[in-house]
Design a protein around this motif. Structure first.
Motif, PDB file in Angstrom:
ATOM      1  N   ARG A 154       0.795  -1.272  -0.023  1.00  0.00           N
ATOM      2  CA  ARG A 154       0.055  -0.059  -0.102  1.00  0.00           C
ATOM      3  C   ARG A 154       0.807   1.152   0.057  1.00  0.00           C
ATOM      4  O   ARG A 154       0.296   2.444  -0.350  1.00  0.00           O
ATOM      5  N   ALA A 165      -8.807  10.088 -12.339  1.00  0.00           N
ATOM      6  CA  ALA A 165      -8.818   8.547 -11.834  1.00  0.00           C
ATOM      7  C   ALA A 165     -10.662   8.619 -11.508  1.00  0.00           C
ATOM      8  O   ALA A 165     -11.074   9.391 -11.165  1.00  0.00           O
ATOM      9  N   PRO A 166     -10.945   7.209 -12.044  1.00  0.00           N
ATOM     10  CA  PRO A 166     -12.431   7.075 -11.509  1.00  0.00           C
ATOM     11  C   PRO A 166     -12.533   6.952 -10.220  1.00  0.00           C
ATOM     12  O   PRO A 166     -11.649   6.403  -9.438  1.00  0.00           O
ATOM     13  N   ALA A 167     -13.882   7.418  -9.594  1.00  0.00           N
ATOM     14  CA  ALA A 167     -13.946   7.477  -8.157  1.00  0.00           C
ATOM     15  C   ALA A 167     -14.327   6.018  -7.855  1.00  0.00           C
ATOM     16  O   ALA A 167     -15.171   5.244  -8.381  1.00  0.00           O
ATOM     17  N   LEU A 168     -13.487   5.524  -6.621  1.00  0.00           N
ATOM     18  CA  LEU A 168     -13.646   4.352  -6.119  1.00  0.00           C
ATOM     19  C   LEU A 168     -14.972   4.091  -5.347  1.00  0.00           C
ATOM     20  O   LEU A 168     -15.418   5.135  -4.558  1.00  0.00           O
ATOM     21  N   PRO A 169     -15.883   3.119  -5.620  1.00  0.00           N
ATOM     22  CA  PRO A 169     -17.022   3.258  -4.767  1.00  0.00           C
ATOM     23  C   PRO A 169     -16.880   3.111  -3.020  1.00  0.00           C
ATOM     24  O   PRO A 169     -15.532   2.506  -2.758  1.00  0.00           O
ATOM     25  N   ASN A 170     -17.673   3.493  -2.133  1.00  0.00           N
ATOM     26  CA  ASN A 170     -17.474   3.274  -0.922  1.00  0.00           C
ATOM     27  C   ASN A 170     -17.659   1.941  -0.304  1.00  0.00           C
ATOM     28  O   ASN A 170     -18.892   1.346  -0.729  1.00  0.00           O
ATOM     29  N   PHE A 171     -16.685   1.227   0.197  1.00  0.00           N
ATOM     30  CA  PHE A 171     -16.843  -0.096   0.812  1.00  0.00           C
ATOM     31  C   PHE A 171     -17.855  -0.459   1.775  1.00  0.00           C
ATOM     32  O   PHE A 171     -18.497  -1.248   1.555  1.00  0.00           O
TER      33      PHE A 171
END
Length: 130
Positions: free
Chosen positions: A50, A112-118
């Motif tokens: 990470r 960058a595409p927005a990552l979905p909220n986990f």
């Protein structure tokens, strides 16, 4: 008198050798220790993955960056890289890297595409399975 002390010593129960030594851990303790070490290794590997550029001494540079990339085969890619204020179109293969073209006008980097909220995805998935 000596005979009496000898008889008293003989009548006393004999002590076992090593009775005060710590006992070895059982199979449960050994398995717990193994799982703890494996968990620590996996956790450190995840943390290292990470961190940007960790372990290799590589830090992101403002002078050199990848603007866009397109895979054209199993191990072949076409990339637009920005070096300073100039953009180059390069071909990357297993055999090497080839400069294909210097772009006269720079491409605008796509956001960058927005990552979905986990948490939202997990809640939706749990509601669907119920």
């Amino acid at each position: 008198m000596h005979a009496f002390t000898f008889l008293a010593a003989a009548a006393a129960p004999a002590q076992k050798i090593g009775q005060h030594a710590p006992s070895t851990p059982g199979i449960g303790g050994a398995l717990f220790g193994l799982l703890l070490v494996l968990g620590l290794i996996l956790g450190l590997a995840w943390l290292l993955k990470r961190m940007p550029g960790a372990g290799l001494g590589i830090r992101p540079s403002e002078q050199l960056r990848v603007v866009s990339m397109l895979s054209v085969g199993a191990k072949e890619r076409v990339m637009v890289i920005e070096v300073g204020k100039e953009q180059l179109l390069i071909g990357v293969t297993a055999g090497g890297i080839t400069a294909l073209h210097t772009l006269p006008e720079p491409l605008v980097a796509a956001p960058a595409p927005a990552l979905p909220n986990f948490a939202e995805l997990l809640a939706k998935r749990l509601r669907k399975d119920s």
